[in-house]
Design a protein around this motif. Sequence first.
Motif, PDB file in Angstrom:
ATOM      1  N   GLU A 192       0.832  -1.212   0.000  1.00 47.93           N
ATOM      2  CA  GLU A 192       0.000   0.000   0.000  1.00 47.93           C
ATOM      3  C   GLU A 192       0.863   1.257   0.000  1.00 47.93           C
ATOM      4  O   GLU A 192       0.521   2.252  -0.653  1.00 47.93           O
ATOM      5  CB  GLU A 192      -0.931  -0.004   1.220  1.00 47.93           C
ATOM      6  N   GLU A 193       1.998   1.222   0.735  1.00 39.55           N
ATOM      7  CA  GLU A 193       2.862   2.384   0.778  1.00 39.55           C
ATOM      8  C   GLU A 193       3.522   2.637  -0.576  1.00 39.55           C
ATOM      9  O   GLU A 193       3.655   3.784  -1.008  1.00 39.55           O
ATOM     10  CB  GLU A 193       3.920   2.196   1.861  1.00 39.55           C
ATOM     11  N   ALA A 212       3.657   5.976  -5.546  1.00 38.12           N
ATOM     12  CA  ALA A 212       3.578   6.084  -7.006  1.00 38.12           C
ATOM     13  C   ALA A 212       2.464   7.025  -7.428  1.00 38.12           C
ATOM     14  O   ALA A 212       2.611   7.796  -8.379  1.00 38.12           O
ATOM     15  CB  ALA A 212       3.364   4.693  -7.605  1.00 38.12           C
ATOM     16  N   LEU A 213       1.327   6.991  -6.735  1.00 36.33           N
ATOM     17  CA  LEU A 213       0.227   7.887  -7.085  1.00 36.33           C
ATOM     18  C   LEU A 213       0.605   9.342  -6.827  1.00 36.33           C
ATOM     19  O   LEU A 213       0.206  10.245  -7.576  1.00 36.33           O
ATOM     20  CB  LEU A 213      -1.019   7.510  -6.292  1.00 36.33           C
ATOM     21  N   ARG A 214       1.358   9.612  -5.743  1.00 36.55           N
ATOM     22  CA  ARG A 214       1.779  10.984  -5.476  1.00 36.55           C
ATOM     23  C   ARG A 214       2.732  11.487  -6.555  1.00 36.55           C
ATOM     24  O   ARG A 214       2.650  12.637  -6.984  1.00 36.55           O
ATOM     25  CB  ARG A 214       2.447  11.049  -4.105  1.00 36.55           C
ATOM     26  N   VAL A 215       3.642  10.623  -7.032  1.00 34.83           N
ATOM     27  CA  VAL A 215       4.592  11.034  -8.071  1.00 34.83           C
ATOM     28  C   VAL A 215       3.873  11.332  -9.384  1.00 34.83           C
ATOM     29  O   VAL A 215       4.235  12.252 -10.122  1.00 34.83           O
ATOM     30  CB  VAL A 215       5.668   9.948  -8.267  1.00 34.83           C
ATOM     31  N   LEU A 273      -3.274  -7.941   2.568  1.00 31.29           N
ATOM     32  CA  LEU A 273      -2.186  -8.200   1.628  1.00 31.29           C
ATOM     33  C   LEU A 273      -0.887  -8.404   2.390  1.00 31.29           C
ATOM     34  O   LEU A 273      -0.548  -7.621   3.293  1.00 31.29           O
ATOM     35  CB  LEU A 273      -2.031  -7.029   0.646  1.00 31.29           C
ATOM     36  N   PRO A 274      -0.116  -9.429   2.062  1.00 32.87           N
ATOM     37  CA  PRO A 274       1.121  -9.707   2.813  1.00 32.87           C
ATOM     38  C   PRO A 274       2.232  -8.741   2.423  1.00 32.87           C
ATOM     39  O   PRO A 274       2.168  -8.029   1.421  1.00 32.87           O
ATOM     40  CB  PRO A 274       1.457 -11.144   2.392  1.00 32.87           C
ATOM     41  N   LEU A 275       3.285  -8.751   3.241  1.00 34.17           N
ATOM     42  CA  LEU A 275       4.479  -7.989   2.900  1.00 34.17           C
ATOM     43  C   LEU A 275       5.178  -8.635   1.702  1.00 34.17           C
ATOM     44  O   LEU A 275       5.075  -9.842   1.472  1.00 34.17           O
ATOM     45  CB  LEU A 275       5.438  -7.953   4.093  1.00 34.17           C
ATOM     46  N   GLU A 287       8.230   1.272  -7.509  1.00 36.25           N
ATOM     47  CA  GLU A 287       7.487   2.529  -7.699  1.00 36.25           C
ATOM     48  C   GLU A 287       7.627   3.009  -9.133  1.00 36.25           C
ATOM     49  O   GLU A 287       6.666   3.504  -9.731  1.00 36.25           O
ATOM     50  CB  GLU A 287       8.028   3.577  -6.724  1.00 36.25           C
ATOM     51  N   ARG A 288       8.826   2.828  -9.696  1.00 38.58           N
ATOM     52  CA  ARG A 288       9.035   3.232 -11.098  1.00 38.58           C
ATOM     53  C   ARG A 288       8.162   2.412 -12.042  1.00 38.58           C
ATOM     54  O   ARG A 288       7.616   2.929 -13.012  1.00 38.58           O
ATOM     55  CB  ARG A 288      10.511   3.047 -11.464  1.00 38.58           C
TER      56      ARG A 288
END
Length: 934
Positions: free
Chosen positions: A780-781, A786-789, A807-809, A818-819
């Motif tokens: 989620e983080e 990615a949405l903020r970028v 959702l697991p780690l 993120e890219r």
Amino acid sequence: MLSMASAVSKVFCMVTFYVVSNSFQSIKNLLCMIDIRPDPDQLLDKIRQEEAKQQRGKLKIFFGASAGVGKTYTMLAAAQTLRQSGVDVVVGVVETHGRTETANMLTGMEVLPRKQIDYRGHTLSEFDIDAALVRNPQVILVDELAHSNLAGSRHPKRWQDVEELLAAGIDVYTSLNVQHLESLNDVVGQITQIRVYETLPDKVFDQADEILLVDLPAEELLQRLKEGKVYLPDQADRAVKHFFRKGNLIALRELALRRTADRVDTQMREYRADQSIHRVWQAKERLLVCLGPDDGAAVVRAAARLAANLRADWIAVYVETPGWQRLADIRRQAIFDNLRLAQQLGAETQTLAGSALTDTLLNYARSRNVSKLVVGQARQSGLHKWLRRRVLDTLLARVRDMDVYVVSEQDETTPRSGHEPVIQLLADGETIGAQRRGMGWALALIMLITLACIALVKYVDLVNVVMIYLLGVVAIAARFGRWPGVLASLLSVLAFDFFLIPPRLSFAVSDTQYLLTFGVMLIVALTISNLMAGIRFQAHIARYREQRVASLYDLSKELASALTYDRILEISLEAVEAVFKVRAAILLPDSHEAVRQPVLDTRRNWPEIDLGVAQWTYDHQQAAGLGTDTLPACASKYLPLRAPMRTRGVLVIQSPALKQMLQPEQQRLLETFAAQIALAIERVHYVEVAQDALVSMESERLRNSLLSAISHDLRTPLTVIVGLASSLQGQNANLEVAQRVARDIEDEALKMTGLVSNLLEMARFQSGNVQLHKQWQMIEEVIGSALRVCHRQLLNHVVQTSLPRDLPLVEVDAVLLERVLCNLLENAAKYTPAGSTIRLEGRQDDHELVLSVLDNGPGLPNGAEMKLFEKFRRGEHETSTLGVGLGLAICKAIVEIHQGRIWAENRAEGGAVFHIALPLGTPPDMPEEDSVNA
């Protein structure tokens, strides 16, 4: 009385030996004539070939001397006849060349659309083999069999397309000109002074099921050319001045007629073999000259003159019998010289092996459908002339379907050694020392048998004693050959008479009936001895041929796996030196067509090399040096390595055993080795050429893509920036206007930065210099980051997320992942209209975490779902949408270094979806909440 009986016994033995020597060959001939049962291996091969032929399509070639004789027209006429009779006929590709009458023949026929191929900025059409296979007609028309396909086609040659159609069970009608046959390419070039580069292997022509010759006299073809029925007027004028000259057309017509006649002759010979027809069909004149150790060059020249007068093919053969295996070197050299002379005069040469000269010669002559036999008549006197006359009389008595020409040698004599016997009946490989040892063993064994029989004669009958002696003869003949067997036969009769027949210790006999016993015993013993010697000779020949086939097989297998020049040279030199017992070297040319000295290896015994002779061999494509007509004084022999396209080098050999290397069988085997080596070198050469071409094509594609990106995607932001800066300077704008212009400049600059970043990022991934910084992350983080970028790119779209709470780690490099998400979100925003919805979902699937980016835009091009992840591949060509086609390629590279998967597909309700699957590991144990608060 006893002396008279002894004299009668001696006379009877002499007469018996004479009868055996004259009748033994007749008995063998009769046995050979009786045993005409078919070979089961040949029958099995024939059944397999028939089964494979039934599953394969039929190939019919409309064959002609040149363009314009009417091959395509005749092919279309035949196809129309088939179509009217209800056969499913389809036109795959037909070249009308603007001829109206040919184009009219296409009326009413189904024509497959051609495949469009981009070639050097032009769109050209080619035969679409995939469409033909899908259509799967009974008969398909594929014109111009030797045509070279454009780059990008499945096969480089059209005849390879036809091979695939035939393998699919589709019958093919096609056309071909004689100048396109590979074996006649040089001949046509010498006649017309024009080199034809579109050729096909002769095996394609030879394996065709039917050849229809479309023939037209030269005068009629020239008239058609003038009337514009072959080429357009401007092309016709150039053709008449160059290729379409009357002399050229006559020569090409003769080549086409001869090539067709050769094929028909081959078919007739195959039919005779299939039907077990042994008599000769004299449909075509073919001569065969039999050369022996007593024949001179006059026999060869007479056969050459006769073949030239009859305009017939001719064959020169030498039959290697046990009686001619141990000829003196000077006589064997005379045979090989005659064979080379026959080859120079245009004959095909063969060395046959057989225990009976007449049988071997006639069987080969009938298998080749020979109409005329040419033999020499020896002029020597005495026993030699009598033996030669026997062979000739036997030949004349048995031949009923061939003409026999006897050539009398008047001016030439065959060289002979003064100490050599007329005929030495020694098998190959049996030295004089071995024969002497065999005779010694024969004497010792007969003595032992005699001693044993003297002790047993009181208890066994004399008939059983004869069987013991015959058993000894069989043992000696089987182990040591003919002459020791003959000696054992004579010693057995003499010992049986002297030691066991009363009166003993004397050659006299008390009962004349024993003379019949001696005669039968001698005949049986000699027959067994000759049969065993013949079996030994045939076994030797079989072993020799098996070794030849095995050596060729081993060489071909080793060369097929070789991928470099050094490995090919190493394999080839080892094989040549091991098989021929010679010193060998292979010289390859440099870029200036000059043969180079090999890199000398002190571990190898190199032959003497003359680079001048080697260069002559390479330039003229002819053998030179030892045993040839060019520079025969050289210590080594130089053979050109001729491949189908060109000469690839020179094979140098030096042999201490000159007699062995001059044998025709050895020469042909050596030439076969050289051809195999040349093919392997040419194969590696073209592999390197193909690799270089592939690299060049890929480099050119990347270069064009980069130029397109620079000229389009980078130039557009630069133009906008320049325009905005000029407007900012050219007016007294207030602060609000200046800020808006500055934001636009910033946006365009960021676009340029993103494009350049993609290029640099892709280069970094290609170099492999990427280090992952994996940590256990909450997905989620990463998604939120990615949405903020991407908030600017997503301003005009509705973004929805659907992520389960459990959702697991996942252990990933958060920056790189993120890219990936940013690239997928930007890609969705770029190719979907404003106001559309972009959805980001996540789920756990077995041992993977699957993230999906969905949109409701136009979707992906059909068949391009996986091609979009290639470098410089864009969803739309030549549009105003910015991008160089690297975003998805970078996503794929990042996901794959995480051992994950990425793929795309179209949604049923419209739009596209991109999936990312990342492997799930075992996350570390998290501390309990109470302990953390404490």
